[in-house]
Structures are given as C-alpha cells and as structure tokens.
Design an enzyme around this catalytic site. Structure first.
Site, PDB file in Angstrom:
ATOM      1  N   GLY A  42       0.765  -1.232   0.000  1.00 24.39           N
ATOM      2  CA  GLY A  42       0.000   0.000   0.000  1.00 24.39           C
ATOM      3  C   GLY A  42       0.794   1.278   0.000  1.00 24.39           C
TER       4      GLY A  42
ATOM      5  N   ARG B 116       4.757  -9.158  -9.185  1.00 23.04           N
ATOM      6  CA  ARG B 116       4.522  -8.048 -10.092  1.00 23.04           C
ATOM      7  C   ARG B 116       3.314  -7.261  -9.601  1.00 23.04           C
ATOM      8  NH1 ARG B 116       7.434  -8.558 -14.739  1.00 23.04           N
ATOM      9  NH2 ARG B 116       8.169 -10.653 -15.256  1.00 23.04           N
ATOM     10  N   ALA B 117       3.114  -6.076 -10.186  1.00 22.19           N
ATOM     11  CA  ALA B 117       1.962  -5.245  -9.821  1.00 22.19           C
ATOM     12  C   ALA B 117       0.671  -5.978 -10.155  1.00 22.19           C
ATOM     13  CB  ALA B 117       2.006  -3.935 -10.588  1.00 22.19           C
ATOM     14  N   ILE B 118      -0.315  -5.896  -9.269  1.00 22.84           N
ATOM     15  CA  ILE B 118      -1.657  -6.361  -9.620  1.00 22.84           C
ATOM     16  C   ILE B 118      -2.542  -5.135  -9.805  1.00 22.84           C
ATOM     17  CG2 ILE B 118      -3.612  -7.762  -8.914  1.00 22.84           C
ATOM     18  CD1 ILE B 118      -1.640  -9.414  -7.239  1.00 22.84           C
TER      19      ILE B 118
ATOM     20  N   SER C 284      -1.236  -1.990  -8.420  1.00 20.17           N
ATOM     21  CA  SER C 284      -0.368  -0.835  -8.140  1.00 20.17           C
ATOM     22  C   SER C 284       0.425  -0.437  -9.386  1.00 20.17           C
ATOM     23  CB  SER C 284       0.597  -1.195  -7.000  1.00 20.17           C
ATOM     24  OG  SER C 284       1.574  -2.101  -7.464  1.00 20.17           O
TER      25      SER C 284
ATOM     26  N   ASP D  32     -11.196  -6.769   3.071  1.00 21.99           N
ATOM     27  CA  ASP D  32     -10.011  -7.038   3.866  1.00 21.99           C
ATOM     28  C   ASP D  32     -10.313  -8.135   4.862  1.00 21.99           C
ATOM     29  OD1 ASP D  32      -7.858  -5.562   3.151  1.00 21.99           O
ATOM     30  OD2 ASP D  32      -8.555  -3.750   4.171  1.00 21.99           O
TER      31      ASP D  32
ATOM     32  N   LYS E  74      -2.449   0.789   3.538  1.00 18.51           N
ATOM     33  CA  LYS E  74      -3.360  -0.336   3.747  1.00 18.51           C
ATOM     34  C   LYS E  74      -3.828  -0.414   5.196  1.00 18.51           C
ATOM     35  CE  LYS E  74      -3.836  -5.225   2.852  1.00 18.51           C
ATOM     36  NZ  LYS E  74      -3.586  -6.240   1.843  1.00 18.51           N
TER      37      LYS E  74
END
Lengths: 503, 503
Positions: free
Chosen positions: B179, B206-208, B210, B267, B299
């Site tokens: 985050g 890797r980025a998902i 972000s 979450d 986050k």
C-alpha cells in the site's frame, strides 16, 4: 477528446448466453484495453446513447473480432437494448458505495433500513457483480438476518419493481414453500375460489430446477404466456387467472438473488421470506396463505424449522400490512401421482372432474387451502371453508369456472402424456416405508420433463402401501427411448428411492 | 454407451481470456446440453484422458461453433493441458462436500482443522466456483476468523503447494504489508544481507493493482523471470537473488483467494496473515520480518490495527514454527521519489551508489530492515544491526553484491525513464500537510506504469516541505502525450492529492 474516440467500439453479436450475467468481450490489444488498463475480469460501464449497463470483461487474445469491435453476452445485449453494429463506449466504474454496508455486516454490524434500500436498488441497477451478490447472500444466509432486517429487505424488494393494483379491497393469494413434486393445487384452488366470487389474479413460475413448475403444468391445458393487460382482462371477466409470472416484473431483484442462492445451495430463511412476501405485496395481495410441507426430502425438514418460519412470515406480514396465515402440511412424499407437466395436469383434471380414482391427497390439500382462503375472505363462517370449497368442487362449479378461465386465456386442451413408457418394478415385496422426493424428481427430469411436457413419471407406491414383488413402483414416460435409458442408468446407480420394509 | 458418444466434443480455441476462471462454451442445441440438461452457468466436469477440470458453462446460441465443438477459455486450456482439436467429454459435477462447512460457518459454527484442510484442497483442485470462493471469503472476512482458524488456514495453505528446501539452518525473509508507493527496499536489503553472508532467496510479485510491483522495478535493471533451477543456481553462487515469484508455485490457493478478495475489496486480517506466512513457510523461511506501514491512505490505517496484526502474525508464526518480528513504520506518504518501475529503480540505485541526493527515507527503511535481519541471524550484536548494514552500504560492498546478483541473473542495465515529462505545479504557496498515496498511484498508472516501465511520476513535495507557487509538486513521465493528458484529466477531476497549508 482522446477518451471519446479511443473508447468507441462497434457491437458484434456472437450469440453467447451467460444466463443473466453481463459479459463484454474485448481484444487485449484494443486501444481501450491498453489506455484504460482493462484486464480480464475488470468490471466496466458500457454506454449506448443515454443507456448504460455494468459488465464483466473477458479479454480475447485471438483474431476472433477486430480491435475496434466488441461482443456482448446475450443478456447484456438485451439489458442495453442494443443492436449489432451500434457504437458503444466503455468506461471505468465508480466504486459501489452500498457494498461498504455489506462489508460492515461481515464485521457484525446490522443492516439499517437505508443500507438495505440502497443495496437492493444497486443490485436492481446491475451494479453488483455475481461475486458481490454472493457476498451479500452469504452475510444474509442462515439465521444472520434479524427480524427487523428481514422487514427492511422485504420493503426494499417491494420498492424495487412494479406493483399491481386491483379494484377490490381484499385480495387473497397462496404460496407453497416448494420442494414437493406433484403439489399442483393452484389450478384447483383458483377456480374454486373464483367460483365463490373472489378475485384471484394468480401468477406462477416455470420450473427452474424441478421437473415441472406450476406454469408448465397449466400450459399443457391452456396458454399461460399472458401480458399484464391480458391478465387484467381475464381477471375482469372471470375473477381469476392462472398465468405465468414472467411477463409481470414483480420484485426483479429477487430473481437475481435467487439465482446466486441456488448456485451456492445456500438457504436463507430471511431472504426466502422477503422473496415470497415482496412478490405477493407487489402483486397487490392483502392476505396470503403459506403452505409449508415438512419432510426429510422436502425443503423444510423439521416442524421446529416450520414453526420458526411461521413466526417470521407472520411478523413480516404484520410490518408490511399483509395478513399471513401458515399451513404446515405433510411433505414426506409426492402429492398426486404424476410428476412432469402433463402428468400433473392429468391429476388436476381428475380432481376437478370428480373422477372416482382422482388422487385424494391432492384433492384434500386443494380443499384445505381453498377453504381457508374462503374463510379469510369472509365468504363463509370460520370452520366451514372446506365444506364450502367441497361443494363448489363436487357440484361442478369449479370445473366450469376452470374451463371459462382457460377459454379466456386462449382455450382448453387435454394434456397429452409422452408415448413411450417403462415400468419400474419392485424387486421384493413389502410395505413402502419412505420415498425420496428429490431422486424421483431427478428421474422425471432425466426422462425429459419439463422440456418435453408429456415426460416424467406416474408414481404408484405411496407410503404405507403393500407392494408385491414385480408390481410397478412407478412408470417412466418419455418421448425417446434414449431418455428412458438415461433415467434408468441413474436409477440403477441410486439407492433408496422407494424403500420397502418386510410387511 | 449412449452417454459415451453424446458427450464427446472437439476442442476449438478462440483465445478467450477470462483471467483464471475456467469457462466452457457449448452450443445450446448440442446433444450434450440437451441430454444432460445443461444450461448457462451450470458447473461441469471437463475430461481429457485421465485429466479433468471443473468449468462454468456459457451457452452459445449462434453458428459460431458447430454442435460437436466446444470452446474453452485460455485458463481452462492451460489447466487441462489441452490442444485444439483434441476430444473431451463433459459430465455433471458431484456436489462439493466441503462447501457444507462454509455453510455451517454462515450459521456461526467455527471451522475445525480438517474442514479448512478440505476446503483449501478443493479450491486448489478448482472445484469451487468464483461465487463459492466469494462466499468462503465473506465468512472469513473482517474479524470472523479466530486465531486457531487462522492457524489451520495457514497450515492448509502451506500444504496446498510446493515447498522449497535450502541447505541452511536459518533462512530470514522480509515482507511489507503493501500500500505504500515507492517502498522498494528489497533490491537494497537483499544485497546488504547477502554481502554479510546470509542466504536470501527472495522472490517478489509483479503489480496487480499498483503502478509497480517489486519484480517490475527490479526487471528494469536485470532479468527476474527465473525458473526454480535458475533461482537455486543464483543463490548458490551469490547467496541471494531478486526474482519474480511467478515461476515458483508456492501456496497457489492463496492466489485464487486473493483475486476474489481484490474484486470484492474485502479485507480479512486472518486471510492476509495466512497468505503471507504460508508463502514464507513454503519458501523455507525460518525467520520473517514484517513491515507494516501505517497511514490514512496506506493499507493499515491506525496503530491499533497494526498492533492487532502484530499479535496475529507472531502467534501464527509460533504455531507453525517460524519466528516473526514486526516493524511498524510510517505510511503517511510515498517512500523515495519515483513511482513506477524504472523511476523507483533509479531511487534504489541512488541509495546503493551512495549518491549525495539519494532518498534518505528509502535508505533509512532499508537499513532498519537489513539491520534487524542481520541481528536476528546472529551476524552482529543486538542494537548494532543498522550500523553494520550501513557499513556494508557505504563501503560499496552492497553495490558490488547487487551487480554480482544481477550478473548471475543475466546482466545489469540502467533503468530508463520515459521520454515525455510534464510538471504538475503548486497553484498556491504553502507547507505540504498531507499526501494521498492512492491518488498518486492512480496518476502513475494512468501515465502508463507498469506496462510502460519508464512511466510514472517523480514526487517532489514530501510532508513538511515549503512549496512556492509555481514550483513542481511532481513530474509525470510517459511514453505518449495521450497518456499524460489522460493522467491530467484525472488530476483535474480529483482533489487533495497534495494538500498545502499556509506556512
């Protein structure tokens, strides 16, 4: 400006049926995927003129479509009211604010009135994805909804669709909490109470997972696919109708939620109550009789469970201004003999025609329900409803009313059983101890019901009957030899469909 | 016999990417749909030789494919290891028994060890549909998992995939509870601790959602797409690696669950802890340092929340035999200056090269983490870890190790920023009061990160800095003018990205 051109795509139709889910297919190398960063499973807004829908993205990596083309699932085409060749735009979605209340419920916070209103409204607009609906269903499941939450949900569902109004101060309806094959009381009850002068604009559903819905059975005798205007005309003429509910969009959000509940096989007492009562209220009912069959292979398995449901039904009814009466009935075996649209219709006609071998259990259930409705409506004294209903039945007044309603709906025809039959015989002698409703229903479906209206089975071994070795337990009816052998394959792999005990 | 022939279909490839979901496309008028009663959204088993997968059915009502053909989504092709033209069979599914434990959890019953083992195993086999996973995620969400349930879940996830073993009694790793843009400590920490002689086989994602994952940033300097054997070789040679974790299938069920959690934006503390610790345990770690940045757009938003997470991390670690240490850090603004793969890599190199204007906050975080790891591993006395890490950094030993690791992974190259730049200027003068991490990340993504590795932004206005009117707050980097204007459109519609106050 850039946004305007890159997001414009031409619609193509590939005839992809995803049930009710809106799916959009885009090329992975299309301008819109690259500039917006869309990847498979992204939820997007699809705009056509002033209309828009929300859809889930599937990405196509082949040459199946061009870069400037887009495919929608059939459901999405319909909801967007779109035609092949039209130009649409695709944009990012705003987050759904009401889902934060679903998250809060996960943390144990109760729903309040406005939260449920907003959630139901957003589901109605198609903003929730299938997995978001699954999350909502999960937090509402089991006994997780308190009475006040069920009341909010019921009210929100009533407000989510259209409502009907009738020129009568009293409108009485009935509903059965499903799961019992052959329980076709509707086409008997409607003509009885209409013959007594009550207004009963009855709509029924088609089968979803069962071998016959009430509408499927009635359709083997008269057209049921009526518009709202046609329903109103039939009711004006005859006091009652027996139509399919599909044309009347009452409580549409309920249909969306039910589809996910079925897929998860999750029972939620609260949602079931909100579902039933919201549909009745939207249809204009002031009084509702709820039939709850109890049996170990019925939907409700114990009397305790039925008592709790009764409490909820009555209390929610009170809150929405509807009088609700509950009848707890026997759900241990099929009602009547036929399972499948035409075979069930034949039972119905046998009762209406007072034939000597008419199924007594179906007749009895219909008279109990009709009697209670007549009492509730003030058509007779309390305790005399069943006798009055019986009088209307045995004197042929109910049958005459039934024919008149059928005529108003487009005409009467005799139901036709399927041409091929196969008897399933008892391998030993004994007394029938128990019957598995679910497995019998499965066999009727494998034989072709409800797609083939004449297919299904006729059940011949009710609980308590002594059956001799070699006597038929039931007869399978089918259009094709293939379907009969398909049903038999299942039959042979399955135990305890009809359990016999030594006499 | 009939069943055998009617269910055999020939595979066709149309390149339909549904992310990880297995979808099967059949003609509505195909023999198998009609005989099996399959309709859209039915879950079916698809068999090829001795292998099979579970898939959701979409029905095609057009001539797109023939009646005896079938299309699979790309994910389904891959999981079934199928080729176009091969013959498959489609059959009904057995009900998933473990889902009854998910239903029981809805009714408030706690999961036991074997229930969670079975659920995770069934998800691993692909038996759960997306909506069933959504239901599982929902009942586990929020604080609905007790400590013992989190421990069962962690153990089940460890057992669900492969595990790695290393010839060292002590393996220490770090993880950041995400985050925070720019927080790329990994490529600094790995060479420091490897230079001290520790074994650190680090894999990153890797980025998902972000603008850059750690693996994306490292990839602008050296190849990260290593097989498990290559990882082992690099680690054997240099003591550490900085690879993408994709090739190493650790805790694969976790990836499936995370995808649904992201889609729901739900979450779950319990699932996050099970996710992190199961991956570390499967990778062979004996010690793990958890970095929890706290800030109102990070986050974790409060220190209380961080304390509770710390308790769970440590207690679950204890139960699975792993020593876990938590560092609660500042998450109020981005770390370093770059946001985007290459721009973040430039920050990393500035720190490793001891450049005078290297970002002090990134250096400090990396030294804190590396120092704690060196202490935990017994490489120095308690309290002296940061000084030791600093020594390894300023003497150039860390940089040398970094180059050697890059060489072992396939060679080093300088990260290249994107050619087009646009300064976003302060409209008034003032002191920076707050920064919105999420909105900055969004701008970097709209500018093209991580797809264009050089795209993103360089942030120039940390909290507390006095900024004069007309001075740049940040500079957007992009490959195309279009992407810059796209980022600016969002910027102009969005407030409070960098909040200034009168000095």
């Amino acid at each position: 400006m850039r946004k305007d051109t890159s997001n414009v795509l031409r619609l193509r139709k590939l005839g992809i049926d995803t049930h009710t889910e809106n799916i959009i297919f885009l090329r992975s190398d299309s301008q819109v995927c690259r500039s917006e960063g869309f990847t498979a499973n992204t939820r997007v807004a699809v705009h056509l003129g002033s209309r828009h829908i929300i859809a889930t993205l599937n990405v196509i990596t082949s040459e199946l479509i061009n870069e400037n083309e887009v495919v929608l699932s059939e459901a999405a085409f319909e909801k967007l009211q779109a035609q092949e060749g039209e130009l649409i735009t695709v944009t990012h979605l705003q987050p759904i604010l009401s889902f934060s209340d679903v998250r809060a419920k996960m943390f144990g916070k109760k729903f309040n009135d406005s939260a449920i209103q907003q959630i139901v409204s957003d589901i109605g607009k198609g903003l929730y994805s299938k997995i978001e609906i699954a999350a909502f269903v999960s937090v509402c499941s089991g006994d997780n909804l308190a009475l006040d939450e069920v009341i909010y949900l019921t009210k929100a569902m009533i407000n989510s669709g259209s409502t009907l109004e009738w020129e009568t101060p009293l409108l009485i309806d009935k509903h059965c909490v499903g799961g019992l094959p052959g329980n076709r009381t509707t086409p008997i009850v409607v003509p009885i109470v209409a013959a007594a002068g009550l207004i009963i604009p009855k709509t029924s559903s088609r089968a979803i997972t069962s071998p016959a819905g009430t509408a499927d059975a009635i359709e083997t005798m008269t057209p049921v696919d009526l518009t709202l205007d046609q329903i109103k005309e039939v009711v004006k003429k005859e006091g009652g109708c027996m139509a399919w509910g599909g044309a009347v969009k009452l409580s549409p959000v309920d249909d969306v939620i039910i589809a996910v509940e079925k897929a998860l096989d999750v029972d939620s007492a609260g949602q079931m109550i909100a579902s039933v009562l919201s549909k009745k209220a939207a249809a204009g009912s002031t009084h509702t009789i709820i039939d709850i069959p109890v049996g170990h292979t019925a939907k409700v398995r114990s009397r305790e469970e039925a008592f709790l449901l009764e409490y909820y039904f009555r209390a929610v009814g009170l809150a929405i201004g509807m009088e609700v009466e509950v009848m707890i009935t026997d759900g241990t075996q099929p009602v009547g003999r036929g399972i499948g649209p035409a075979l069930e219709a034949m039972d119905v006609l046998a009762v209406l025609r007072n034939e000597p071998d008419a199924p007594a259990d179906l007749q009895d259930r219909a008279l109990q329900l009709a009697g209670l409705m007549l009492e509730k409506a003030g058509k007779c004294e309390k305790g005399k409803g069943v006798a009055y209903a019986q009088e209307l039945l045995v004197t042929g007044q109910a049958l005459e009313k039934f024919y008149r309603i059928c005529k108003a709906q487009g005409g009467f025809k005799e139901p036709v059983p399927a041409p091929l039959q196969h008897d399933v015989l008892a391998v030993t002698s004994g007394v029938v101890r128990s019957v598995d409703n679910r497995k019998l229903a499965k066999i009727a479906k494998l034989a072709g019901a409800p797609k083939s209206p004449g297919a299904g089975l006729i059940f011949k071994a009710p609980v308590g009957k002594y059956v001799k070795q070699g006597e038929p337990l039931f007869t399978i009816y089918s259009e094709t030899q293939g379907e009969i052998s398909y049903a038999l394959t299942y039959l042979h792999s399955s135990n305890h469909i009809v359990e016999l005990t030594a006499p």
